[in-house]
Write an enzyme that holds these catalytic residues in place. Structure first.
Site, PDB file in Angstrom:
ATOM      1  N   ILE A   1      69.791  59.735  -4.210  1.00  0.00           N
ATOM      2  CA  ILE A   1      70.948  60.419  -3.634  1.00  0.00           C
ATOM      3  C   ILE A   1      71.346  59.843  -2.280  1.00  0.00           C
ATOM      4  O   ILE A   1      72.448  60.103  -1.798  1.00  0.00           O
ATOM      5  CB  ILE A   1      70.708  61.938  -3.508  1.00  0.00           C
TER       6      ILE A   1
ATOM      7  N   GLY B   1      68.741  55.260   3.302  1.00  0.00           N
ATOM      8  CA  GLY B   1      68.874  55.175   4.752  1.00  0.00           C
ATOM      9  C   GLY B   1      68.292  53.894   5.301  1.00  0.00           C
ATOM     10  O   GLY B   1      67.889  52.998   4.553  1.00  0.00           O
ATOM     11  N   ALA B   2      68.241  53.816   6.630  1.00  0.00           N
ATOM     12  CA  ALA B   2      67.753  52.608   7.288  1.00  0.00           C
ATOM     13  C   ALA B   2      66.281  52.352   7.003  1.00  0.00           C
ATOM     14  O   ALA B   2      65.852  51.201   6.919  1.00  0.00           O
ATOM     15  CB  ALA B   2      67.977  52.719   8.796  1.00  0.00           C
ATOM     16  N   GLU B   3      65.510  53.425   6.843  1.00  0.00           N
ATOM     17  CA  GLU B   3      64.079  53.222   6.650  1.00  0.00           C
ATOM     18  C   GLU B   3      63.511  53.929   5.425  1.00  0.00           C
ATOM     19  O   GLU B   3      62.335  53.794   5.130  1.00  0.00           O
ATOM     20  CB  GLU B   3      63.307  53.686   7.888  1.00  0.00           C
ATOM     21  N   ALA B   4      64.340  54.687   4.727  1.00  0.00           N
ATOM     22  CA  ALA B   4      63.805  55.451   3.602  1.00  0.00           C
ATOM     23  C   ALA B   4      64.850  55.639   2.503  1.00  0.00           C
ATOM     24  O   ALA B   4      66.053  55.549   2.742  1.00  0.00           O
ATOM     25  CB  ALA B   4      63.305  56.814   4.076  1.00  0.00           C
TER      26      ALA B   4
ATOM     27  N   ASP C   1      66.362  63.337  16.393  1.00  0.00           N
ATOM     28  CA  ASP C   1      67.743  63.116  15.955  1.00  0.00           C
ATOM     29  C   ASP C   1      68.435  64.453  15.673  1.00  0.00           C
ATOM     30  O   ASP C   1      68.918  64.691  14.561  1.00  0.00           O
ATOM     31  CB  ASP C   1      67.755  62.234  14.705  1.00  0.00           C
TER      32      ASP C   1
END
Length: 220
Positions: free
Chosen positions: A6, A9-12, A123
């Site tokens: 879904i 992201g940048a790391e996951a 964040d």
């Protein structure tokens, strides 16, 4: 059900899967080829542990978060409750209504509880708040950090880190609704003061102002 991605992201990678008969959200931190293998494994493991710990601690503090079902430190996965709701960003972009201001105040209260316990979210933006059946949840603790102590008004290192969290929120509001950002942040900060206390919250805000000045100076 098969895995259904879904979000990436940048790391996951975030995906849904059937786990023990229920649909869960899985956050899996994927290896990064540009990092040394040893450092990459260390960083992914550390962030996975911190995120799960922060979510569990937030729940203990009474903050609504997705329930953590399983933490897999071999594959760097967290299986958690899948919440179906509306992002606070979407509500915010529709207008600064009384409901939105109230949600921001509640979110500020959540952050105050975390900070008072020595937990940094990392964040705290409207994108990481989800409204489910009129109830506000905090999500995505992927950049969370633990101070290992409760902050005091004299703890400059803690105040600096807390100020960074506040600045992240203010900058996100400025990016989303520049003309109304001060009103929106005021609602958020009011909730923050309610749970953290006036003295400590005021000190954190002073650090936030200093951080913003440093950033402006650095980019000139």
């Amino acid at each position: 059900m098969e895995r259904r991605v879904i979000a990436i992201g940048a790391e996951a990678v975030l995906y849904l899967e059937n786990w023990l008969g229920i649909t869960v959200l899985v956050k899996e931190r994927v290896p990064k080829g540009y990092r040394r293998v040893e450092f990459d494994n260390y960083l992914r493991k550390l962030r996975t542990i911190n995120e799960a710990r922060a979510m569990i601690r937030a729940a203990e503090l009474g903050i609504p978060v997705p329930r953590v079902f399983d933490v897999d430190l071999v594959n760097m996965r967290i299986r958690m409750e899948y919440l179906r709701g509306v992002s606070l960003v979407k509500l915010l972009m529709a207008g600064a209504t009384n409901d939105v201001l109230n949600y921001l105040r509640i979110m500020g209260g959540y952050l105050g509880l975390l900070h008072g316990d020595g937990v940094m979210h990392g964040d705290p933006t409207p994108a990481n708040a989800l409204v489910v059946d009129s109830k506000l949840y905090m999500i995505d603790f992927g950049l969370s950090e633990f101070l290992g102590r409760r902050p005091s008004p004299e703890d400059s290192r803690a105040l600096y880190k807390m100020g960074i969290d506040l600045n992240v929120m203010l900058r996100s509001l400025e990016a989303l609704r520049k003309d109304e950002s001060q009103e929106l942040f005021r609602a958020f900060y009011d909730g923050y003061v309610e749970t953290l206390g006036t003295e400590l919250a005021s000190r954190v805000r002073n650090y936030m102002v200093r951080i913003r000045r440093m950033v402006r100076y650095a980019i000139r």
